[in-house]
Design an enzyme around this catalytic site. Sequence first.
Site, mmCIF file in Angstrom:
data_model
loop_
_atom_site.group_PDB
_atom_site.id
_atom_site.type_symbol
_atom_site.label_atom_id
_atom_site.label_comp_id
_atom_site.label_asym_id
_atom_site.label_seq_id
_atom_site.Cartn_x
_atom_site.Cartn_y
_atom_site.Cartn_z
ATOM 1 N N ASP A 47 36.689 26.241 35.192
ATOM 2 C CA ASP A 47 36.976 27.011 33.760
ATOM 3 C C ASP A 47 38.351 26.888 33.505
ATOM 4 O O ASP A 47 39.019 28.170 33.257
ATOM 5 C CB ASP A 47 36.267 28.311 33.863
ATOM 6 C CG ASP A 47 36.521 29.210 32.630
ATOM 7 O OD1 ASP A 47 36.150 28.466 31.677
ATOM 8 O OD2 ASP A 47 36.145 30.221 32.517
ATOM 9 N N SER A 79 34.293 39.610 33.610
ATOM 10 C CA SER A 79 33.131 40.507 34.084
ATOM 11 C C SER A 79 33.737 41.876 34.198
ATOM 12 O O SER A 79 33.360 42.505 34.995
ATOM 13 C CB SER A 79 33.053 39.976 35.718
ATOM 14 O OG SER A 79 34.462 39.996 36.405
ATOM 15 N N LEU A 97 36.449 45.098 32.053
ATOM 16 C CA LEU A 97 37.670 45.310 31.364
ATOM 17 C C LEU A 97 38.936 45.372 32.202
ATOM 18 O O LEU A 97 38.932 45.654 33.378
ATOM 19 C CB LEU A 97 37.528 46.900 30.781
ATOM 20 C CG LEU A 97 38.391 47.729 30.014
ATOM 21 C CD1 LEU A 97 38.545 47.081 28.512
ATOM 22 C CD2 LEU A 97 38.396 49.101 29.959
#
Length: 1028
Positions: free
Chosen positions: A195, A82, A84
């Site tokens: 995840d 989501s 940098l």
Amino acid sequence: MSDDKYHHDKHHDKHHIDSKQSTAAALSSSSTLASSSSMTTTTTTTSTTTTAASPITPKPRKNYPNSADQYELKETIGKGGSGLVQRAICLPFQENVAIKIIDLEHCKNVSLEEIRKEIQAMSLCHHPNVVAYHTSFVYNESLWVIMDFLSAGSCSDIMRFSFPQGFEEHVIATILKEALKAICYFHKTGRIHRDIKSGNILIDSNGNIQLSDFGVSATLIDTGETSRNTFVGTPCWMAPEIMEQVNYDYAVDIWSFGITALELARGKAPFAEYPPMKVLLLTLQNPPPSLEGDGESKWSHSFKDLVEKCLQKDPSKRPLPSKLLEHRFFKQAKKPDYLVQHILAKLPPLGQRYQMLSEDSFAMLRNTSSPQFDTGHSNSADEWIFPNENNDNNNSSTTTTTTTTTTTNPSNNNNNNNNKTKENLTQSPFETPSHTPSTSPGSTPSHSRTSTPTSNHTALGSSSTVVPPPVVPLTLPTAIPVTAAAYHQQQQHHHLSHSSGSIPNHNASSNLGASAHSNVHGLAHSSIHPTSSAASTTVVNNTQQPQTLQPPQQQHQLQQPIKTPSPINAINIVKLNQSDLITPPKTSPKKEGSIPSSSSHGNIPSLVTTSPKSPLQHQQQIPQQQQDPAMINSNNSSISSNGAYNRELISASGSALSKPPSPSSDKENNSTSKSNKSKSRQSSRASSLSESSDSTSHTSSSDEHSSRYESDRKSYKKKKSSSSSSNSKRDRERERDRDRSNKTYKNSRSRNVSRDRERERDRHNRSRDRDRERERERDRDRERDRDRSRDRSRDRSRDRERDRSRDRSRDRDRSRDRSRDRSRERDRDRSRDRSRDRSRSRDSDSRDRSRDRSRSHSNRRRSRSRDSRNKSRDRSSDSDRSRDRSRDRDYKSSKYKKSSRGTSGRKNNKIQSKLDSQATHISYLEDKISTLTNWLQQQNLLNTSNGQVLSPTDPNLVSKLQTQLDVLQSENSYLRNENINLKTIVNGSNSTNNSLNQSSGMAFRNSVSSLHQLNMSNSSNNSRPQTQ
């Protein structure tokens, strides 16, 4: 991290926190994030650990600042799901932190709800194996999330950089054990990670393992549910029940854990080379992946068993994380120092590694023509570290176009991708349609080394001429919104320009928006005929919109990288400057329906892009007649078909178009009368004189020209009327000859001009072909160099892989040899121990047997001796009785004498048997006496060896022996007396009895002498002083 002590101290609790307060804090932070742009969320909840005896107060946590000026941003270390991620220094604490910067305005991949969930999950997690979350705040429409900085990066990044074939088994066990501890913590606190993969397993500089990326984690405590049914996760690591969109629970993390184990072993996840939909089909249809195909000797049986237990399609058969921690595979896990020595020691810093991976991936993407490597549409949400790609911003409200002047060849479009040149960028004055065509890396034009000279130009009337203007910088008019009609007209205009090689003539009454749209479209999308690509110019004229210069700030903002809508054809400005045959556009005499003169428009500036003219070219332009725009438009197709050079003129409305005259038009215009000839010469002189004047002197020059023309016509009429009739015929012939000579001169001149043009065209084509060949050769050389460098890099990587595989095989062989030697030594030791045990057992058995035998023999002898004694006693008693009876019978009558003889024989037999038993008993007593005697002699020898007394004999023992010898002597004497009494009865027994008496007497004497010697030695020993 610089403060590792604090990092471990603040996570020493046992993960029991107030879930209601933490959830409320996360929800309040998310609501503030959605409503206000000045949101600040700081997690200040301190977890406490309580025991039954006394509570333990943890150390206070650091309060990180919530302002951006307190952090100094450093290099980029990657991108998460989501945003940098950058390394930064927290100025108050002077320690490294990782900042995830999320653009709230242009976040394409995630929503605010997902960001809220991620912050909520991070704020509620406090564990040594989970990445620590400090605080978050908003700065310039971006959300900054402050976390711990793990300097080694993710396991996926380390594998891609140094271990493409995967880790060894000890490293895998170390990493998986720590990750499994984090999974246990998640499940104990009621969360599903969903995840788990190597890209989310991070390592710090000390070798500590931490789990990150909670963007897809699910909390089951908030709603009280026992399962979830949302489709979240990465396809390669996704459990089958998530793919089937059925209710699932904590077991999905165990499946992802098993896939992560395979990824760490092989360097990539199963089915990683397939697209996501095919991954879903293969996962659902095929059996679970395993390590069986990698060979029997490569992986241990415990590792294979762990993977097999985790990758069960039935979720109920998968083990719990707490049970997996007890698996025998994790016995080979090492300490964090092992990872530092074998994995992290040779790695460069994270920022440098990220830059190297980005450059390598970008070069690979640019050098390939496959559509799956398009840099404009890459999904960067998979990994923590991945290539730096320029993603298109599809959410922007306005787009920009790129105006470039290039010299390119269609055959080397793919090679120009590697030439990094700066682009001359200008902002478009109109909005492009929603479906803007994008260019692939293979079709991006290269940029020229020269710039196009521009000049101002004013559309003139019948008597005006073209004045060479000075060169000014190219600027575009202000932005004008585009209407639907303008967009339709632009599409039709673009289609016609590409199909016919020229721009169609539009009505002068078009609206201003369409005019501006067509002007800019002519700059960005102009198509030039193949035969006249080197001699064409683009003219942009603003008739109703004044020219405005952009301020420096706005011009600086326009220099931003964007995508060009379509490639632009080549214009070689150097060839244009060197050309001598290019003529400027001519003006035609004023007629009805022609273009208005400059007086109707005033001194309005315009934008002209043209090439400079040579003196020869200017001299050739003077005697040529002016043409009507309608004639030029009608002869447009013939000019382009004959290969003549085109000159395009785009006015403010996009309708005016003029081109240089052709030889056929010159011939038709030169066939006029003598008066038209003089008019053309005078007009050409006037046009040549007016080139050095401005627009205000054009009207006076046209008046002079008209007055001279009228005076010459009157003088010619006078001369003609004054001529005589005799010379009229001769004059007519002269006129005919002059007309013919003029025609032939014009024809020859037009032929010469056409020949020169053809020669110049051929020369230009040859030079262009030469340049193209050179460019092709350069591109071929570049391709060769690239291929060689690629081959070298591949060979180096192969050599590295070979060396690594050899080293691994050597290490395996050494470990096998060591294990074999150890097993052999163990076997030898075991065999020795067994043989020793056997020999000892045999000796002990033999001793026991011998003891048993001796005991049995002695028992038998004793029982026999007892039996013989009893028998002898019975016999002696019987003999006494019989003796008494015989005496009584002797005194009786003689009739009993015969019967007594028979009984006496029987008695003799009984006495003989008793004598035999006494003999055996006497022999037994003698044996016993002899053994005692021998023992006494040995003790005497031991005590008196070397003339020294070693140990004195116990007097109690001597007394006991004396009593025993006395008992034996008494028994022996009793037996001898009985034997003497019996020998009188039995005849012939004197010899045996005497031998018995002699043997028994000798044994007794020996025993008495030995006993006497022993007593003497004891007495002597007692008299001596005991020195030892």
